[in-house]
Design a protein around this motif. Structure first.
Motif, short mmCIF file in Angstrom:
data_model
loop_
_atom_site.label_atom_id
_atom_site.label_comp_id
_atom_site.label_asym_id
_atom_site.label_seq_id
_atom_site.Cartn_x
_atom_site.Cartn_y
_atom_site.Cartn_z
N ALA A 146 -2.25 -4.82 6.35
CA ALA A 146 -1.72 -3.97 7.42
C ALA A 146 -2.76 -2.98 7.90
O ALA A 146 -2.91 -2.72 9.10
N ALA A 147 -3.52 -2.40 6.95
CA ALA A 147 -4.55 -1.43 7.32
C ALA A 147 -5.68 -2.10 8.10
O ALA A 147 -6.16 -1.57 9.11
N LEU A 148 -6.12 -3.27 7.64
CA LEU A 148 -7.20 -3.97 8.33
C LEU A 148 -6.75 -4.43 9.72
O LEU A 148 -7.54 -4.37 10.68
N ALA A 149 -5.51 -4.88 9.83
CA ALA A 149 -5.00 -5.30 11.13
C ALA A 149 -4.96 -4.13 12.10
O ALA A 149 -5.28 -4.26 13.29
N ALA A 150 -4.56 -2.96 11.59
CA ALA A 150 -4.54 -1.76 12.45
C ALA A 150 -5.94 -1.38 12.88
O ALA A 150 -6.19 -1.08 14.06
N ALA A 151 -6.89 -1.38 11.92
CA ALA A 151 -8.26 -1.02 12.25
C ALA A 151 -8.83 -1.96 13.31
O ALA A 151 -9.54 -1.53 14.24
N ALA A 152 -8.52 -3.24 13.19
CA ALA A 152 -9.08 -4.23 14.13
C ALA A 152 -8.58 -4.04 15.55
O ALA A 152 -9.17 -4.58 16.49
N ARG A 153 -7.49 -3.26 15.72
CA ARG A 153 -7.00 -3.01 17.08
C ARG A 153 -7.88 -2.01 17.83
O ARG A 153 -7.76 -1.85 19.04
N HIS A 154 -8.74 -1.29 17.08
CA HIS A 154 -9.70 -0.39 17.71
C HIS A 154 -10.88 -1.24 18.19
O HIS A 154 -11.48 -1.96 17.40
N PRO A 155 -11.24 -1.17 19.47
CA PRO A 155 -12.34 -1.99 19.97
C PRO A 155 -13.64 -1.83 19.19
O PRO A 155 -14.38 -2.79 19.00
N GLY A 156 -13.88 -0.62 18.69
CA GLY A 156 -15.11 -0.38 17.94
C GLY A 156 -15.07 -0.91 16.53
O GLY A 156 -16.08 -0.87 15.82
N LEU A 157 -13.91 -1.41 16.09
CA LEU A 157 -13.77 -1.93 14.73
C LEU A 157 -13.46 -3.43 14.72
O LEU A 157 -12.96 -3.97 13.74
N ALA A 158 -13.78 -4.09 15.83
CA ALA A 158 -13.52 -5.53 15.89
C ALA A 158 -14.39 -6.30 14.91
O ALA A 158 -13.99 -7.35 14.40
N ASP A 159 -15.60 -5.80 14.64
CA ASP A 159 -16.47 -6.43 13.66
C ASP A 159 -15.86 -6.31 12.27
O ASP A 159 -15.42 -5.23 11.88
#
Length: 250
Positions: A146-159
């Motif tokens: 859940a935390a990683l999925a949330a982070a990935a929604r930030h454009p700067g955290l797509a990597d």
């Protein structure tokens, strides 16, 4: 001259972790057992007297069962601690599942950290297990996902590396903050003094030390800073962490 033949070291066999190991078949007994009953009994002991109160023998006694029966459900005390941590992660996962849907990454990570703190305050021993053996149970993986999925929604955290680093930073802050808060709670219980009483008891010493002039930055901050309650202090630090993640990633 003879040359010794070089042999490769065989790879170790993959371990069958507790999460994938089936429980023994149920059998009639005056004291029926299951992993859930064992874990709940261990958590009750830990909630009351801390992790030092938890052993296979003591848990067996609480369940009115022989210690050897418990070894049919788990192999070591470390596995028991893993199962206890997993039960707390299940509480965190359940809290996350009941949160209103959030479209932005920051709201979800903010809630994630607060649910972890809330769980640690309910089960203070959980803080002692943070930063040790990796938590790999299904519920722990659910909260991480859940935390990683949330982070990935930030454009700067797509990597992937950026997302994993951001969540790791969040977890490091949360673990450190709750461990400090719980250590202070334990210290106050041990001394019998609340926070204000403790500050009063050390006040004269601190006044003398600051009067020496050797600690000007400390003196300036102590004189001007307010002392927030633990929840406010945690939220302020969390906001700084999330602001930092947002600033670094753009």
């Amino acid at each position: 001259m003879t040359t010794r033949r070089r042999t490769d070291t065989p790879e170790p066999e993959p371990a069958t972790l507790i999460w994938e190991r089936p429980e023994p078949a149920e059998r009639p007994s005056p004291a029926p057992l299951s992993r859930d009953r064992i874990v709940r009994a261990a958590m009750t002991l830990a909630d009351t007297d801390g992790l030092d109160a938890v052993s296979v023998r003591k848990v067996a006694a609480a369940l009115d069962a022989g210690p050897m029966r418990l070894y049919g459900y788990l192999s070591t005390k470390d596995e028991l601690l893993d199962l206890m941590a997993e039960a707390v992660h299940a509480e965190i996962a359940d809290a996350l599942a009941h949160d209103p849907p959030a479209a932005d990454w920051r709201t979800t990570l903010h809630a994630h950290a607060h649910h972890m703190r809330d769980a640690a305050l309910r089960h203070e021993w959980f803080a002692d297990l943070l930063g040790g053996r990796p938590h790999l149970g299904p519920a722990a993986l659910t909260t991480l996902d859940a935390a990683l999925a949330a982070a990935a929604r930030h454009p700067g955290l797509a990597d992937p590396d950026a997302a994993f680093g951001a969540v790791g930073t969040l977890h490091a802050y949360t673990a450190g903050a709750v461990r400090r808060e719980i250590a202070e709670r334990r210290a106050h219980r041990a001394t019998g003094l609340d926070k204000r009483q403790w500050q009063t008891s050390v006040g004269p010493y601190l006044t003398r030390m600051l009067a020496t002039g050797r600690y000007p930055a400390v003196a300036r901050i102590v004189a001007g800073a307010k002392t927030p309650d633990p929840a406010t202090a945690f939220d302020t630090g969390l906001r700084h962490v999330l602001d930092g993640i947002a600033a670094v990633t753009g």
